[in-house]
Design an enzyme around this catalytic site. Sequence first.
Site, short mmCIF file in Angstrom:
data_model
loop_
_atom_site.label_atom_id
_atom_site.label_comp_id
_atom_site.label_asym_id
_atom_site.label_seq_id
_atom_site.Cartn_x
_atom_site.Cartn_y
_atom_site.Cartn_z
CE LYS A 239 -3.66 28.95 -43.27
NZ LYS A 239 -3.27 29.05 -41.62
CE LYS B 98 -18.32 34.66 -44.21
NZ LYS B 98 -17.74 33.82 -43.95
CE LYS C 263 -9.53 36.38 -39.66
NZ LYS C 263 -9.70 35.65 -37.72
#
Length: 332
Positions: free
Chosen positions: A115, A197, A200
Amino acid sequence: MFQDRLVSYSGVQPSGNLTIGNYLGAIRNFSLYSEKYKCFYCVVDEHAITVRQNPAELRRRTYETLALYMACGLDPEKNTLYVQSHVHEHAELAWILNCFTGFGELSRMTQFKDKSQKHADNINAGLFTYPVLMAADILLYQTDVVPVGIDQKQHVELCRDIAERFNQIHPDTFTIPEPIVSKSGMKIMSLADPTKKMSKSDENANAVVYILDDRDTIIRKFKRAVTDSDTSVRFAEGKDGINNLMTIYSCFTGKTMEEIEREFEGHGYGDFKLAVGEVCADALAPVQEKFHALLKDKAALEAQMKKGAEEASYYARRTLGKVQKKLGFVKI
Ligand code: TRP
């Protein structure tokens, strides 16, 4: 432990964009889960602000997340559903646990490293101590198990280390939680790259089917799903795209792979993709309907939040009180 049941704790980010992977792999099974565990589900708005948020959007998403979980079948009578910032003990325990966490430990967290690369213009202290707030979430409820994705396992392990360290100095304070990482067998893959995978946060909107996508969008996304140059619908090695579509079809219909192969014998991929899109859209329609109905009644959602926060506070207050006493804070 809570009476005769183990405690399960899970935090969910306030974003309305849950995928069919989240739905089939986890959310759909929540009602089974609550038979076995005393479950807490927390919308983690305080974690969300470690990266910049638009306030109006954060507020909207907090309502939406609560409504979506309820629409997917999470029963607020059987589970404690609440918003993190409504229970002030989270932030208070996080401060205390900060004093029991090493700078080095936090520096090693992969999510922090990722991040801080992604948000290089805002590497704030909250981003750094994010796992400590998460540890506070978990430990406040004397949690036994924490169902998480593999990406959060490291944070739960840090939580255990913090709890063990605290308990060594102040015995019998916290229950040591176990992470439960969801089985990879139930993995739903990306429609654009079936070796990855379904996520989102995928930048390719066609790769992901969201629970709230409308019928036409769902069918269009399945039509465009990447497959292979074979023509028959069979589950086989090297046919990742078809295998994934068959898995999705199987999850929604309960049919086995053999049954699906028989059903689509003599049919091309086009027919099969349309069928997958249709069963998915049919299954999600009642969830979406319930979601929109719940969202219309803000006052009812707020009443729900209030009830959840009151329930959660009861447990949180007890643990924080115990911690403060052990540390030598004066009680007045
Ligand atoms: N960090 C988790 C995530 O991004 C969310 C979370 C916050 C959480 N607090 C938690 C998960 C406590 C499990 C337990 O997915």
